[in-house]
Enzyme design. Structure first.
Site, PDB file in Angstrom:
ATOM      1  CD  GLU A  20      24.885  62.837  84.761  1.00 61.14           C
ATOM      2  OE1 GLU A  20      24.026  63.052  85.621  1.00 61.14           O
ATOM      3  OE2 GLU A  20      26.048  63.280  84.867  1.00 61.14           O
ATOM      4  CG  ASP A 206      17.946  59.624  93.598  1.00 62.39           C
ATOM      5  OD1 ASP A 206      17.884  60.313  94.621  1.00 62.39           O
ATOM      6  OD2 ASP A 206      18.778  59.850  92.691  1.00 62.39           O
TER       7      ASP A 206
END
Ligand code: ADE
Length: 238
Positions: A20, A206
């Site tokens: 990230e 997801d």
């Protein structure tokens, strides 16, 4: 006559995992490693001073990192990272900018508090409106002409990776959540107590369902690149 000084705002950029933050870190000019409870580095992104940190996963790590970033001089904190989709109609690649945060695993119901509320704390935290707006504008600018949805919504956080449709339904029905992750509401609580503006932007990796364990790692390379683009778009709007 005393010289008037105005302090330059230092944007804190926070992620939980190396994926990230790693491309943002590689774009920093004049990087300097800072001491603290997590990986933390100061530098300049496109000429703007920033403090970049990788908290590690989970609520305690996020709160610790937020506190360390503020002590190191961050005047605002933006979390960029991934989350599971909860709201119907959202899917992988879409973006949720948090306009409300709740800790879905906080449970003081034995004392009559609603689920998601720690005794003595609000059930929901809200981000700084201006910073949230700035984050949203940056996300919309990068949405590829509408290829990815960008929505504002409730982000539910807890120390659980959610991979179960029944839990997704519960998060939606209980909190009207749009996304689930593991740090945002902890940053919200810490930043609120520290009186520092914060915002959270999450790219959906997801759908927090039976495919989540496979979808989540498969999306991380794209997430790294999109977090990098978001960070550049954010500092440009300073
Ligand atoms: N971060 C990304 N996907 C997640 C999920 N399904 N549950 C919790 N945190 C996540």
């Amino acid at each position: 006559m005393a010289k008037e000084t105005t302090s330059t705002p230092v944007l804190g950029l926070l992620g939980a995992m190396d994926d990230e933050i790693r491309l943002i870190r590689s774009d920093l000019a004049d990087p300097r490693v800072l001491p603290g409870p997590c990986e933390m580095v100061s530098g300049r992104l496109d000429g703007h001073p920033v403090i970049l940190a990788r908290s590690g996963i989970g609520k305690v790590n996020a709160a610790l990192a937020a506190s360390a970033m503020v002590s190191a001089g961050a005047s605002a904190i933006v979390f960029t990272g991934v989350a599971g989709a909860v709201a119907t109609g959202l899917g992988i690649g879409d973006v949720v900018v948090g306009d409300r945060f709740v800790q879905h695993d906080a449970d003081g119901t034995a004392f009559g508090d609603p689920i998601g509320q720690l005794p003595g704390e609000p059930r929901y935290w809200v981000p700084d409106p201006q910073l949230r707006e700035r984050v949203q504008q940056a996300a919309v600018e990068l949405s590829g002409g509408g290829a990815h949805a960008v929505v504002c919504g409730t982000i539910a956080s807890g120390d659980q990776f959610i991979a179960d449709p029944a839990q997704v339904t519960w998060l939606r029905q209980t909190f009207n959540a749009s996304a689930v992750e593991m740090e945002g509401a902890a940053l919200a609580q810490a930043a609120s107590h520290l009186s520092v503006p914060f915002a959270v932007v999450r790219i959906l990796s997801d759908s927090a369902d039976g495919n989540a364990v496979a979808d989540f790692p498969a999306f991380l390379a794209e997430a790294s690149q999109r977090d990098r683009e978001l960070a550049h778009a954010l500092v440009a709007r300073q």
